[in-house]
Design a protein around this motif. Sequence first.
Motif, PDB file in Angstrom:
ATOM      1  N   GLU A   1      46.963   1.922  28.805  1.00  0.00           N
ATOM      2  CA  GLU A   1      46.320   0.948  28.054  1.00  0.00           C
ATOM      3  C   GLU A   1      47.392   0.637  26.636  1.00  0.00           C
ATOM      4  N   SER A   2      47.919   1.634  26.428  1.00  0.00           N
ATOM      5  CA  SER A   2      48.944   1.530  25.204  1.00  0.00           C
ATOM      6  C   SER A   2      50.107   2.356  25.257  1.00  0.00           C
ATOM      7  N   ILE A   3      51.298   1.774  24.948  1.00  0.00           N
ATOM      8  CA  ILE A   3      52.635   2.732  25.050  1.00  0.00           C
ATOM      9  C   ILE A   3      53.415   2.811  23.982  1.00  0.00           C
ATOM     10  N   LEU A   4      53.673   3.906  23.659  1.00  0.00           N
ATOM     11  CA  LEU A   4      54.337   3.790  22.089  1.00  0.00           C
ATOM     12  C   LEU A   4      55.762   4.386  22.185  1.00  0.00           C
ATOM     13  N   ILE A   5      56.669   3.554  21.893  1.00  0.00           N
ATOM     14  CA  ILE A   5      58.188   3.855  22.317  1.00  0.00           C
ATOM     15  C   ILE A   5      58.905   3.488  20.867  1.00  0.00           C
TER      16      ILE A   5
ATOM     17  N   GLN B   1      38.375  -2.712  22.385  1.00  0.00           N
ATOM     18  CA  GLN B   1      37.985  -3.911  23.229  1.00  0.00           C
ATOM     19  C   GLN B   1      37.882  -3.450  24.754  1.00  0.00           C
ATOM     20  N   GLY B   2      38.739  -2.315  25.130  1.00  0.00           N
ATOM     21  CA  GLY B   2      38.753  -2.184  26.633  1.00  0.00           C
ATOM     22  C   GLY B   2      36.975  -1.420  26.911  1.00  0.00           C
ATOM     23  N   GLN B   3      36.468  -0.996  25.731  1.00  0.00           N
ATOM     24  CA  GLN B   3      35.025  -0.485  26.037  1.00  0.00           C
ATOM     25  C   GLN B   3      34.078  -1.753  26.192  1.00  0.00           C
ATOM     26  N   GLN B   4      34.328  -2.720  25.415  1.00  0.00           N
ATOM     27  CA  GLN B   4      33.680  -3.929  25.272  1.00  0.00           C
ATOM     28  C   GLN B   4      33.568  -4.377  26.792  1.00  0.00           C
ATOM     29  N   LEU B   5      34.712  -4.044  27.405  1.00  0.00           N
ATOM     30  CA  LEU B   5      34.932  -4.771  28.844  1.00  0.00           C
ATOM     31  C   LEU B   5      34.445  -3.930  29.964  1.00  0.00           C
TER      32      LEU B   5
ATOM     33  N   THR C   1      55.333  -6.220  27.102  1.00  0.00           N
ATOM     34  CA  THR C   1      54.806  -7.161  27.141  1.00  0.00           C
ATOM     35  C   THR C   1      53.809  -7.353  28.570  1.00  0.00           C
ATOM     36  N   LEU C   2      54.296  -7.073  29.649  1.00  0.00           N
ATOM     37  CA  LEU C   2      53.747  -7.093  30.917  1.00  0.00           C
ATOM     38  C   LEU C   2      52.618  -6.015  30.953  1.00  0.00           C
ATOM     39  N   ALA C   3      52.978  -4.761  30.512  1.00  0.00           N
ATOM     40  CA  ALA C   3      52.084  -3.724  30.344  1.00  0.00           C
ATOM     41  C   ALA C   3      50.850  -3.686  29.681  1.00  0.00           C
ATOM     42  N   GLN C   4      51.202  -4.495  28.452  1.00  0.00           N
ATOM     43  CA  GLN C   4      50.091  -4.860  27.701  1.00  0.00           C
ATOM     44  C   GLN C   4      49.219  -5.704  28.408  1.00  0.00           C
ATOM     45  N   THR C   5      49.689  -6.891  28.745  1.00  0.00           N
ATOM     46  CA  THR C   5      48.857  -7.702  29.350  1.00  0.00           C
ATOM     47  C   THR C   5      47.958  -7.225  30.485  1.00  0.00           C
ATOM     48  N   LEU C   6      48.632  -6.655  31.433  1.00  0.00           N
ATOM     49  CA  LEU C   6      48.016  -6.158  32.805  1.00  0.00           C
ATOM     50  C   LEU C   6      46.984  -5.287  32.259  1.00  0.00           C
ATOM     51  N   SER C   7      47.032  -4.252  31.056  1.00  0.00           N
ATOM     52  CA  SER C   7      45.975  -3.211  30.754  1.00  0.00           C
ATOM     53  C   SER C   7      45.091  -3.832  29.797  1.00  0.00           C
ATOM     54  N   SER C   8      45.067  -5.174  29.325  1.00  0.00           N
ATOM     55  CA  SER C   8      44.182  -5.345  28.344  1.00  0.00           C
ATOM     56  C   SER C   8      42.974  -6.286  28.920  1.00  0.00           C
ATOM     57  N   LEU C   9      42.886  -6.243  30.103  1.00  0.00           N
ATOM     58  CA  LEU C   9      41.589  -7.385  30.726  1.00  0.00           C
ATOM     59  C   LEU C   9      40.744  -6.482  31.680  1.00  0.00           C
TER      60      LEU C   9
END
Length: 329
Positions: free
Chosen positions: A187-191, A207-211, A321-329
């Motif tokens: 869901e999050s990646i810190l680098i 937000q994930g919980q709300q989904l 960006t891709l990782a964020q997009t794919l894990s935010s829905l």
Amino acid sequence: MRRIGVLTSGGDAPGMNAAIRAVVRTALSQGAGVVGIERGFHGLIHGEFVELNSRSVADIIHRGGTILKSARSEAFKTPEGRQKAVENLKQAGISAMVVIGGDGSFRGAMALTAMGVPAVGVPATIDNDIACTDVSIGFDTAINTVIDGINKIRDTATSHERIYVVEVMGRESGFIALWAGLAGGAESILIPEIPYDLDAVYQRIVQGQQLGKNHSIIVVAEGVDGPPSGEAESVAMRVGRYIRERGGFEVRVIILGHLQRGGNPTAYDRILASRLGHKAALLALQGIGGKMVGIVHDRIEAFDLQEAIEGHKAIDEEFYTLAQTLSSL
Ligand code: F6P
């Protein structure tokens, strides 16, 4: 008879053995001899030399670690240490070296070249942070190890509806975290390369919980706040504490640590190591030093070592960006 030497230095990486095998057997195929130097530059100074033949490198293509062992050498940084190393090489009739390791090892290879022993670098580090090559030996195995860990953690994360903070290696770069995070659905990646905000990490969980997501995986590179000192609270602990204290979630922290450095190399790493080791041996046999072999667009090429040492290998922000997009829905 021409004789070349081979050593491994710095952190071990799966595939180093496959590279040693390629160096030895390439040299033998060209009618040359090969000497293995144990414990990296330390062994150069202390004359820890072993003759290698075809059988010495049998049954190692699939093994992690390095049969030549690895060590860090402070003595090689001194002029006296270097002088001793070069004398030992000359005495053993070794005309050129193949150095398998990361950028610290390549500085040693540069020094040898400057002192009249041509040395060729082979990039091997799970961190994948070496310029002039798309991939370094060991990276593919390491990210597969991390993904294996994330898969297992995910089972418990979903069963117990928890948040997991997974800390991975990467002293100064986020390649392992980014690739394993993308492949592991984090869901999050810190680098280290991208500034982060813990509030945003927390909000993504909310937000994930709300989904309807009842669990989250957060992948953190150990060096996100700068190279780890080994003493302070680990970055993953700090991230985990922050989320726990904001409230509402059960949080666990896991630091994968050195298990990421071991294990059988993947097919990709074995093939990469075989190709790079082969090319490096051919260069060394021609007396060409001051080079690093790398893979760019699937072609094996030789680059100036200096360029590889000074260059910066940037992460691909599109991955992030891709990782964020794919894990935010
Ligand atoms: O450079 C490879 C690496 O595994 C880093 O990711 C990590 O920070 C470091 O080595 C750990 O080194 P050591 O084996 O000395 O603890």
